[in-house]
Design an enzyme around this catalytic site. Structure first.
Site, PDB file in Angstrom:
ATOM      1  N   LYS A  28       0.839  -1.187  -0.020  1.00  0.00           N
ATOM      2  CA  LYS A  28      -0.149   0.035   0.039  1.00  0.00           C
ATOM      3  C   LYS A  28       0.757   0.952   0.075  1.00  0.00           C
ATOM      4  O   LYS A  28       0.462   2.178  -0.628  1.00  0.00           O
ATOM      5  CB  LYS A  28      -1.020  -0.105   1.187  1.00  0.00           C
ATOM      6  CG  LYS A  28      -0.251   0.013   2.448  1.00  0.00           C
ATOM      7  CD  LYS A  28      -1.024   0.242   3.407  1.00  0.00           C
ATOM      8  CE  LYS A  28      -0.376   0.589   5.006  1.00  0.00           C
ATOM      9  NZ  LYS A  28      -1.234   1.121   6.075  1.00  0.00           N
ATOM     10  N   THR A  29       2.042   1.198   0.665  1.00  0.00           N
ATOM     11  CA  THR A  29       2.796   2.294   0.907  1.00  0.00           C
ATOM     12  C   THR A  29       3.293   2.857  -0.650  1.00  0.00           C
ATOM     13  O   THR A  29       3.489   4.006  -0.934  1.00  0.00           O
ATOM     14  CB  THR A  29       3.958   2.236   1.619  1.00  0.00           C
ATOM     15  OG1 THR A  29       3.365   1.934   3.189  1.00  0.00           O
ATOM     16  CG2 THR A  29       4.892   3.423   1.937  1.00  0.00           C
ATOM     17  N   ASP A 229      -4.364   7.205   5.080  1.00  0.00           N
ATOM     18  CA  ASP A 229      -3.667   5.801   5.193  1.00  0.00           C
ATOM     19  C   ASP A 229      -4.411   5.337   6.658  1.00  0.00           C
ATOM     20  O   ASP A 229      -4.844   6.039   7.482  1.00  0.00           O
ATOM     21  CB  ASP A 229      -2.155   5.655   5.514  1.00  0.00           C
ATOM     22  CG  ASP A 229      -1.946   4.483   5.525  1.00  0.00           C
ATOM     23  OD1 ASP A 229      -2.387   3.589   5.371  1.00  0.00           O
ATOM     24  OD2 ASP A 229      -0.297   4.307   5.809  1.00  0.00           O
ATOM     25  N   GLU A 230      -4.572   4.046   6.692  1.00  0.00           N
ATOM     26  CA  GLU A 230      -4.992   3.253   8.084  1.00  0.00           C
ATOM     27  C   GLU A 230      -6.218   3.946   8.429  1.00  0.00           C
ATOM     28  O   GLU A 230      -6.594   4.209   9.413  1.00  0.00           O
ATOM     29  CB  GLU A 230      -4.090   3.375   9.112  1.00  0.00           C
ATOM     30  CG  GLU A 230      -2.750   2.901   8.799  1.00  0.00           C
ATOM     31  CD  GLU A 230      -2.413   1.589   8.895  1.00  0.00           C
ATOM     32  OE1 GLU A 230      -3.656   0.755   9.104  1.00  0.00           O
ATOM     33  OE2 GLU A 230      -1.647   0.911   8.527  1.00  0.00           O
ATOM     34  N   GLN A 260      -6.644  -5.608  10.597  1.00  0.00           N
ATOM     35  CA  GLN A 260      -5.900  -4.791  11.183  1.00  0.00           C
ATOM     36  C   GLN A 260      -6.312  -3.856  12.248  1.00  0.00           C
ATOM     37  O   GLN A 260      -5.730  -2.816  12.657  1.00  0.00           O
ATOM     38  CB  GLN A 260      -4.525  -4.409  10.434  1.00  0.00           C
ATOM     39  CG  GLN A 260      -3.639  -5.498   9.806  1.00  0.00           C
ATOM     40  CD  GLN A 260      -2.381  -5.067   9.263  1.00  0.00           C
ATOM     41  OE1 GLN A 260      -1.500  -4.867  10.249  1.00  0.00           O
ATOM     42  NE2 GLN A 260      -2.405  -4.719   8.087  1.00  0.00           N
ATOM     43  N   ARG A 609       3.305 -10.737  11.015  1.00  0.00           N
ATOM     44  CA  ARG A 609       4.727  -9.815  11.418  1.00  0.00           C
ATOM     45  C   ARG A 609       5.896 -10.748  10.785  1.00  0.00           C
ATOM     46  O   ARG A 609       7.011 -10.367  10.500  1.00  0.00           O
ATOM     47  CB  ARG A 609       4.971  -9.381  12.627  1.00  0.00           C
ATOM     48  CG  ARG A 609       3.874  -8.678  13.204  1.00  0.00           C
ATOM     49  CD  ARG A 609       3.534  -7.439  12.604  1.00  0.00           C
ATOM     50  NE  ARG A 609       2.156  -7.701  11.657  1.00  0.00           N
ATOM     51  CZ  ARG A 609       1.961  -7.062  10.730  1.00  0.00           C
ATOM     52  NH1 ARG A 609       2.603  -5.716  10.371  1.00  0.00           N
ATOM     53  NH2 ARG A 609       0.980  -7.336  10.016  1.00  0.00           N
TER      54      ARG A 609
END
Length: 742
Positions: A28-29, A229-230, A260, A609
């Site tokens: 996404k970044t 974002d988020e 998340q 992770r």
């Protein structure tokens, strides 16, 4: 990075509402930063008309650097130096900047936000000080009955729900909320009088500014292109700010990952996605489902868990990465062994210590892991948290124990005399110090003759006398009860639990109580000893642990953290510990559907992770709250796809760990058991032994009433080092220790 077709679709959709549903490590970044580059270099959109909002400074900094590398413009270090560069910062940073800009150009009367340009921002301690003053001096209330921390929580909750002080009257349905309402009104008046705002006010005031038509139009024209974002972590003020800014041109792109969403306790509101789809029913929806970090096995295992949630947007994370190793499930007999196995794997697989990330549900779980790492001399760091023995509540209790153990210990006596606060201020302590130095007497002697020190004021004198009565009663108790019970007595008679409950939020206070319970668990290992001996031995062992726990300046260390703080991290090898019911998921969530689903999202975050290796562990038996608990395996273990996970064979570990003692086995000691730990933890005060030291020698097998069969590995005079199992060595005075030769 070359974008995949879905990422390209998200990049190219500029002038239209866009919902990017992005799973963990799905690029996404890269998508957002290349989208900014595309807007500037190919669509000729002015850079300063683009606003990208993130939740962390780290994420904002990374995005600025990536954008800078693509558009060939140096990334600004400070928001005020950005010139011809997109506005890429956090919500709060951006709105402090805008508030200052507005206040420099418009009067407070025009804005109607009761704020001037030289405003100050209160931190949490400032806020609590004001609330305490209001409670005590304006409402004449006892803060023990209405703790400032609790009041602060309700006020913060109201602000994040956009409920003003005036409107809070409608929320009153109890005596507590009646007090909150009265304090809230006075608190807002205090903020206005002092030209101040707290952290929550930053967004509330920004929203108030945007509700002024000419200002809303000004910022709509300036920032025509918005990215958030988020988005699943937004609260009510953040949602409304974004909605207003995008209202005119509708060029809004948000990134959403419901899997998340783990911050509801910070007022993040998952229903904002429902509102977004109502606001923009024609929005383009692009799903980024390709993971670029983890193996196929880890992805499949995480998919199996999150699929059990009902309230999520159906999608399937996949990857082109290798199949990878199966997830390893460690089912240890107890929590100490769990930690030892994990550390042994790290040691055996060592290439770089920094390849390893250890995760746990609560901070209190770190203690066993830290001790196991220390025993193997493996450098580590606890991220966004303190090492167990460095935590304030633990240090406070240890200070009491040291002062009780040695009444002439001035350092620890001075530390505890006003902990918790007893109104024995610095000036009184300075006076005691002056007399101590002048007359060369101990603190106990000074306090016992306090009437002769005229400089001590009556109020302070009374507080010191009360402290001394408490202290002497605890010294007496230390001769009657073992150290674990003594810690409980300190907490009780110092009202330490009440102290942290009154000063901290419920979640913080609970965490600190869990840490203190864990300290009692550690101390209960000495329950079979004579009381003063148990205190002495415990303090000696803690001192050895903390002496080993030195700061390591190298970057080669194992990282430990809670799962909540790991959200933006990844690592080659991840150990996810404590997978037991009532620990993970937590006991508070097992009967609450929404809370349980958030715990499951937390499990998904933890699993993803890991890039290459994932170890998941549980202890069949865990020593907590003075007793052995036998919680069943976490329900999440059953939700992982069976083909992705296998049991880790701990028999090799046990065999290897016993290798140091093979010679003893070969000598015919086949009845020796490294696991013969007595589980009778009922405190039994025993008299100090009087053993004949000459009866003992190195490699003798001895038995301890609490810890079972041990081996003497070193004997120097009366001081023996006795090894239990493969890595636990304790020092004891063999003359007085309650051991017998087998």
């Amino acid at each position: 990075m070359q974008l995949n077709p879905k990422q390209e679709e998200a990049k190219n959709k500029v002038e239209w509402p866009l919902l990017i549903i992005a799973w963990a490590w799905s690029g996404k970044t890269a998508t957002l930063t290349q989208r900014v580059n595309y807007m500037i270099t190919e669509k000729n959109i002015p850079a300063n008309s683009i606003m990208m909002v993130t939740f962390t400074n780290k994420a904002a900094r990374e995005m600025r650097e990536r954008v800078s590398a693509r558009i060939w413009v140096e990334a600004p270090r400070w928001l005020y130096q950005r010139a011809n560069f997109p506005l890429i910062w956090t919500f709060h940073s951006i709105w402090i900047f805008i508030l200052k800009e507005v206040l420099n150009n418009f009067s407070a009367d025009e804005l109607n936000i009761w704020l001037r340009k030289d405003f100050v921002i209160y931190d949490e301690s400032d806020k609590l000080s004001v609330l305490k003053w209001i409670l005590k001096n304006e409402l004449l209330l006892d803060e023990k009955e209405f703790p400032a921390r609790q009041i602060a929580f309700y006020i913060s909750n109201a602000k994040n729900a956009l409920v003003t002080a005036a409107w809070y009257e409608k929320e009153v349905d109890s005596a507590l909320k009646e007090v909150v309402y009265k304090v809230y009104l006075r608190y807002e008046k205090h903020l206005a009088t002092n030209n101040a705002m707290d952290f929550d006010d930053i967004l509330v005031k920004a929203l108030a500014v945007l509700k002024i038509p000419k200002l809303l139009e000004m910022y709509q024209e300036r920032y025509k292109y918005l990215m958030v974002d988020e988005y699943q972590d937004t609260n009510a003020p953040q949602y409304e700010i974004v909605r207003l800014l995008a209202l005119k041109y509708r060029n809004l792109a948000v990134v959403w990952d419901d899997a998340q969403s783990i911050y509801s306790w910070r007022w993040a509101d998952m229903t904002n996605i429902i509102n977004f789809r109502k606001d923009y029913p024609d929005a383009l929806i692009v799903k980024l489902e390709q993971n670029y970090r983890s193996t196929k096995t880890i992805i499949a295992g995480a998919n199996g868990v999150i699929a059990k949630n009902n309230s999520w947007i159906k999608k399937e994370l996949w990857t082109d990465n290798t199949q990878g190793e199966k997830i390893q499930y460690i089912e240890a007999p107890d929590d100490k062994t769990e930690a030892s196995i994990i550390v042994s794997i790290i040691k055996d697989k060592w290439e770089k210590y920094s390849d390893n990330l250890i995760l746990y549900r609560t901070n209190a779980q770190s203690r066993q892991l830290e001790e196991a790492l220390m025993m193997k001399s493996i450098p580590y760091r606890v991220v966004w948290g303190q090492k167990f023995y460095d935590r304030k509540e633990i240090k406070d209790l240890l200070w009491y124990l040291r002062a009780i153990h040695n009444g002439n210990d001035v350092v620890n006596m001075k530390r505890i005399i006003n902990t918790p606060p007893r109104k024995i201020w610095a000036k009184s302590i300075e006076t005691l110090d002056k007399y101590k130095e002048s007359f060369e007497v101990s603190y106990p002697s000074l306090i016992e003759n306090l009437d002769e020190i005229e400089e001590i004021k009556p109020a302070a004198r009374k507080a010191i006398v009360w402290f001394w009565e408490l202290y002497t009663s605890l010294v007496h108790a230390s001769t009657q009860i073992v150290v674990s019970e003594l810690i409980s007595q300190i907490r009780k008679y110092c009202e330490y639990d009440e102290y942290i409950t009154n000063w901290l939020s419920q979640e913080e206070a609970t965490a600190k109580k869990e840490n203190m319970d864990e300290l009692i668990t550690v101390a209960s290992q000495y329950n079979g000893m004579e009381p003063r001996e148990s205190l002495s031995q415990f303090l000696e062992e803690v001192a050895l642990i903390t002496d080993m726990d030195t700061k390591d300046d190298r970057e080669e260390y194992v990282t430990l953290m809670t799962i909540h703080t790991s959200k933006w991290l990844e690592e080659k090898r991840v150990f996810l510990t404590g997978l037991e019911e009532n620990i993970f998921p937590s006991f508070r969530s097992v009967w609450d559907t929404h809370a349980l689903e958030e715990e499951r999202r937390l499990m998904y975050v933890a699993m993803t992770r890991a890039r290459e290796e994932l170890y998941i562990s549980r202890a069949k038996e865990r020593f907590v709250f003075w007793d052995y608990s036998h919680n069943p395996a976490s329900r999440f273990m059953k939700e992982i796809q069976a083909e992705t996970i296998e049991n880790y064979d701990i028999s090799d570990f046990v065999k290897s760990s016993n290798s140091l003692f093979n010679s003893l086995w070969n000598s015919g000691w086949s009845d020796f058991s490294f696991w013969s730990i007595s589980k009778d933890i009922t405190p039994k005060v025993k008299p100090v032994a009087n053993n004949n030291v000459s009866d003992f020698a190195r490699w003798d097998k001895v038995n301890h009433p609490k810890f079972g069969s041990w081996i003497i590995t070193s004997l120097n005079g009366e001081l023996a080092e006795i090894a239990f199992s493969w890595n636990w060595i304790k020092k004891m005075n063999i003359r007085i220790a309650p051991v017998r030769k087998v």
